[in-house]
Design a protein around this motif. Structure first.
Motif, short mmCIF file in Angstrom:
data_model
loop_
_atom_site.label_atom_id
_atom_site.label_comp_id
_atom_site.label_asym_id
_atom_site.label_seq_id
_atom_site.Cartn_x
_atom_site.Cartn_y
_atom_site.Cartn_z
N GLY A 67 0.75 -1.14 -0.09
CA GLY A 67 0.00 -0.04 0.07
C GLY A 67 0.83 1.15 -0.11
N GLY A 68 0.38 2.34 -0.62
CA GLY A 68 0.78 3.64 -0.38
C GLY A 68 1.59 3.93 -1.81
N GLU A 69 2.42 4.95 -1.61
CA GLU A 69 3.15 5.64 -3.06
C GLU A 69 4.42 4.66 -3.25
OE1 GLU A 69 4.81 9.91 -4.28
OE2 GLU A 69 2.62 9.61 -3.28
N PHE A 70 4.61 4.52 -4.64
CA PHE A 70 5.81 4.04 -5.19
C PHE A 70 6.41 4.86 -6.09
CE2 PHE A 70 3.30 0.62 -3.71
CZ PHE A 70 4.03 -0.16 -2.89
N SER A 71 7.58 5.07 -6.00
CA SER A 71 8.28 5.74 -6.83
C SER A 71 9.43 4.86 -7.85
CB SER A 71 9.35 6.93 -6.27
OG SER A 71 10.21 7.17 -7.23
N VAL A 72 8.97 4.92 -9.22
CA VAL A 72 9.78 3.96 -9.95
C VAL A 72 10.81 4.64 -10.53
CG1 VAL A 72 9.72 2.53 -12.05
CG2 VAL A 72 7.66 2.80 -10.81
N THR A 73 12.30 3.93 -10.33
CA THR A 73 13.80 4.37 -10.81
C THR A 73 14.30 3.54 -11.48
OG1 THR A 73 14.64 3.86 -8.64
CG2 THR A 73 13.63 6.04 -8.86
N GLY A 74 15.26 3.98 -12.29
CA GLY A 74 16.27 3.05 -13.09
C GLY A 74 15.65 3.17 -14.47
N ALA A 92 -9.81 -2.88 -8.77
CA ALA A 92 -10.58 -4.22 -8.82
C ALA A 92 -10.19 -4.89 -7.39
CB ALA A 92 -10.50 -4.83 -10.03
N TRP A 93 -8.97 -5.12 -7.53
CA TRP A 93 -8.45 -6.12 -6.45
C TRP A 93 -8.63 -5.74 -4.93
CZ3 TRP A 93 -6.93 -11.13 -6.75
CH2 TRP A 93 -6.63 -11.79 -8.02
N ASN A 94 -8.59 -4.30 -4.92
CA ASN A 94 -9.07 -3.76 -3.48
C ASN A 94 -10.32 -4.12 -3.19
OD1 ASN A 94 -9.96 -0.85 -2.30
ND2 ASN A 94 -8.45 -1.98 -1.21
N ARG A 95 -11.24 -3.88 -4.09
CA ARG A 95 -12.68 -4.24 -3.62
C ARG A 95 -12.75 -5.70 -3.74
NH1 ARG A 95 -15.73 0.03 -2.54
NH2 ARG A 95 -17.45 -1.24 -3.13
N TRP A 96 -12.16 -6.53 -4.35
CA TRP A 96 -12.39 -7.94 -3.76
C TRP A 96 -11.56 -8.24 -2.68
CZ3 TRP A 96 -10.38 -9.41 -9.41
CH2 TRP A 96 -11.50 -9.42 -10.38
N MET A 97 -10.49 -7.99 -2.33
CA MET A 97 -9.71 -8.32 -1.25
C MET A 97 -9.16 -6.99 -0.63
SD MET A 97 -7.75 -11.64 -2.88
CE MET A 97 -7.08 -12.37 -1.43
N PRO A 98 -10.10 -6.38 0.21
CA PRO A 98 -9.36 -5.08 0.62
C PRO A 98 -8.57 -5.16 1.76
CG PRO A 98 -11.74 -5.51 1.51
CD PRO A 98 -11.48 -6.57 0.30
N GLU A 99 -8.57 -6.32 2.60
CA GLU A 99 -7.53 -6.51 3.69
C GLU A 99 -6.31 -6.90 3.29
OE1 GLU A 99 -9.65 -9.23 6.52
OE2 GLU A 99 -11.22 -7.81 6.84
N THR A 100 -6.34 -7.39 1.94
CA THR A 100 -4.92 -7.97 1.63
C THR A 100 -4.31 -6.83 0.62
OG1 THR A 100 -5.82 -10.41 1.80
CG2 THR A 100 -3.74 -9.99 0.28
N PHE A 101 -4.94 -6.32 -0.34
CA PHE A 101 -4.62 -5.47 -1.36
C PHE A 101 -5.18 -4.07 -1.33
CE2 PHE A 101 -4.58 -9.90 -3.54
CZ PHE A 101 -3.10 -10.07 -3.51
N HIS A 102 -4.26 -3.24 -1.09
CA HIS A 102 -4.74 -1.86 -0.77
C HIS A 102 -4.51 -1.02 -1.95
CE1 HIS A 102 -4.33 -3.27 3.14
NE2 HIS A 102 -3.20 -3.55 3.13
N ARG A 103 -5.11 0.18 -2.04
CA ARG A 103 -4.77 0.84 -3.20
C ARG A 103 -3.64 1.66 -3.17
NH1 ARG A 103 -9.05 3.70 -5.67
NH2 ARG A 103 -7.58 4.03 -7.16
N ILE A 104 -2.88 1.89 -4.24
CA ILE A 104 -1.62 2.37 -4.28
C ILE A 104 -1.42 3.65 -5.55
CG2 ILE A 104 -0.45 0.21 -3.79
CD1 ILE A 104 0.07 -0.33 -6.71
N THR A 105 -0.24 4.19 -5.32
CA THR A 105 -0.11 5.42 -6.40
C THR A 105 1.47 5.09 -6.92
OG1 THR A 105 -1.43 7.05 -5.32
CG2 THR A 105 0.28 7.77 -6.72
N ILE A 106 1.51 4.98 -8.18
CA ILE A 106 2.72 4.71 -8.89
C ILE A 106 3.20 6.05 -9.73
CG2 ILE A 106 3.97 3.28 -10.45
CD1 ILE A 106 2.11 1.07 -10.08
N ARG A 107 4.55 6.35 -9.23
CA ARG A 107 4.92 7.63 -9.79
C ARG A 107 6.33 7.25 -10.60
NH1 ARG A 107 1.81 11.61 -8.41
NH2 ARG A 107 0.85 11.42 -6.09
N SER A 108 6.67 7.99 -11.64
CA SER A 108 8.01 7.89 -12.32
C SER A 108 8.05 9.17 -13.09
CB SER A 108 7.85 6.81 -13.39
OG SER A 108 8.90 6.84 -14.29
N SER A 109 9.60 9.43 -12.82
CA SER A 109 10.03 10.81 -13.52
C SER A 109 10.21 10.53 -14.97
CB SER A 109 11.32 11.02 -12.61
OG SER A 109 12.41 10.15 -13.00
N ALA A 110 10.16 9.02 -15.33
CA ALA A 110 10.31 8.84 -16.92
C ALA A 110 9.08 8.28 -17.39
CB ALA A 110 11.44 7.92 -17.11
#
Length: 392
Positions: A67-74, A92-110
């Protein structure tokens, strides 16, 4: 809380072998190291620009677990259309399995705008040598897929999927059999991809499809379609499950289409198509419980059901040469129907056997009696929808 997905430069050992590595580092200082070691008799052509896309697909479930925010580098640029699709996938997966899979944010400078990137015509597919894989490869190479037909020119087999990453002897034997099958239908480019995906410790039945799609995504210099054979048909799938018709397509992007092939067929109908392929009737491999992972034990539940898939369509037992022994009545009576998909597969077999005039065959009557012995777990979409409305 920001985490990092760090992609390392490819390690090119030779024109025929390349190793890819990435590290997922969490804000809690946990580091998850993953690799893909790729070999081929031909050249291993890796598109470095697409590594960010490939690793984001590969790690998506682990990122959702965190869960949370992820920065993609390389190396590599993240495609905008894939970023949108992965966000929908996570929803979709958060709706199906909210205790296991959380919402995320993916960011990349490229980032790259891939809206105008043309789609290449060639396709690559997973190929384990199993029933689903054989069906997909055979029907696309033999012109049996109608408007869905793709120009399938290469396949990849994953070491670390049904055969353990460390089991080199059995994987080599299974790969050799699979290669013989592919050569028989004119596919000369066959990659082996070894990975430690299972070391991430996730529920494999919920996550394996992202391993397959992420792994194939590295081969983007030639391919516009990335294909995996379906495990079930549209009217029988259950969710949540790693591969399903709701979220599978979100693992593709504008010019790189993720294809789950064959959902218009159940396993018994697939067997009827594969029965046209003599080489597959000798070399098909579906077993994952036997002592020798490179072949079929003939006595586990999956082997017994696969034998009956063919027999229900009128295929003589002696043509199923890939199996070392028959599914005799006493074997059928020992099948443990303790999981919904096993019940579903058996019900499909029974339906086809009766439709083909085999209802009085001893093995069919034994199977029918076995299915009627006790209350069975509900299967497929119909039962899920009924339960949903019963709760409302």
């Amino acid at each position: 809380m920001t985490h990092e997905l760090r992609i390392l430069p490819p390690e090119v050992h030779s024109p025929h072998r390349t190793t890819l590595k990435a590290v997922l580092s969490t804000a809690a200082d946990r580091k998850i190291h993953q690799y893909m070691d790729i070999e081929s008799t031909g050249n291993v052509d890796i598109d470095e620009d697409d590594l960010a896309d490939a690793w984001c697909i590969f790690f998506i479930h682990k990122m959702m677990e965190t869960g949370g925010e992820f920065s993609v580098t390389g190396p590599g640029c993240l495609s905008r259309s894939l970023l949108v699709n992965l966000d929908r996938y996570a929803e979709a997966w958060n709706r199906w399995m909210p205790e296991t899979f959380h919402r995320i944010t993916i960011r990349s400078s490229a980032m790259r705008d891939d809206s105008t990137v043309p789609q290449r015509e060639e396709a690559i597919s997973c190929f384990s040598g199993g029933l689903d894989a054989c069906f997909t490869a055979y029907r696309h190479r033999k012109g049996l897929a109608g408007p869905q037909a793709l120009n399938l020119t290469a396949c990849v087999m994953f070491q670390g999927a049904d055969i353990a990453e460390s089991n080199q002897e059995h994987f080599d034997k299974a790969f050799s059999k699979a290669n013989e099958l592919l050569e028989d239908i004119g596919i000369r480019q066959f990659y082996r991809l070894r990975t430690n995906f299972r070391e991430m410790g996730m529920d494999y039945e919920m996550t394996y499809h992202t391993m397959l799609m992420g792994g194939m995504r590295v081969f983007t210099s030639r391919f516009g379609y990335f294909m995996a054979g379906s495990e079930g048909s549209y009217d029988s799938f259950s969710y949540p499950w790693a591969s399903n018709p709701i979220t599978d397509h979100y693992l593709g992007s504008h010019s790189k289409e993720a294809v789950t092939d064959g959902m218009g067929y159940d396993r018994t109908e697939k067997a009827a198509v594969v029965a046209q392929w003599d080489k597959a009737m000798s070399l098909l491999r579906c077993c994952w419980e036997g002592e020798d992972a490179s072949g079929n034990c003939g006595i586990c539940t999956k082997c017994r059901l696969t034998i009956m898939n063919f027999m229900a369509m009128g295929v003589p037992r002696d043509r199923i040469a890939c199996m070392p022994r028959n599914a005799m009545n006493e074997d059928i009576s020992q099948i443990q129907f303790n999981r919904p998909f096993r019940v579903l597969y058996a019900q499909e077999i029974l339906k086809h056997a009766k439709a083909n005039g085999l209802g009085k065959e001893p093995w069919v009557t034994t199977l029918e009696r076995r299915l009627a012995e006790k209350d069975l777990p509900p299967t497929g979409m119909g039962s899920k929808i009924r339960r949903l409305f019963q709760r409302s």
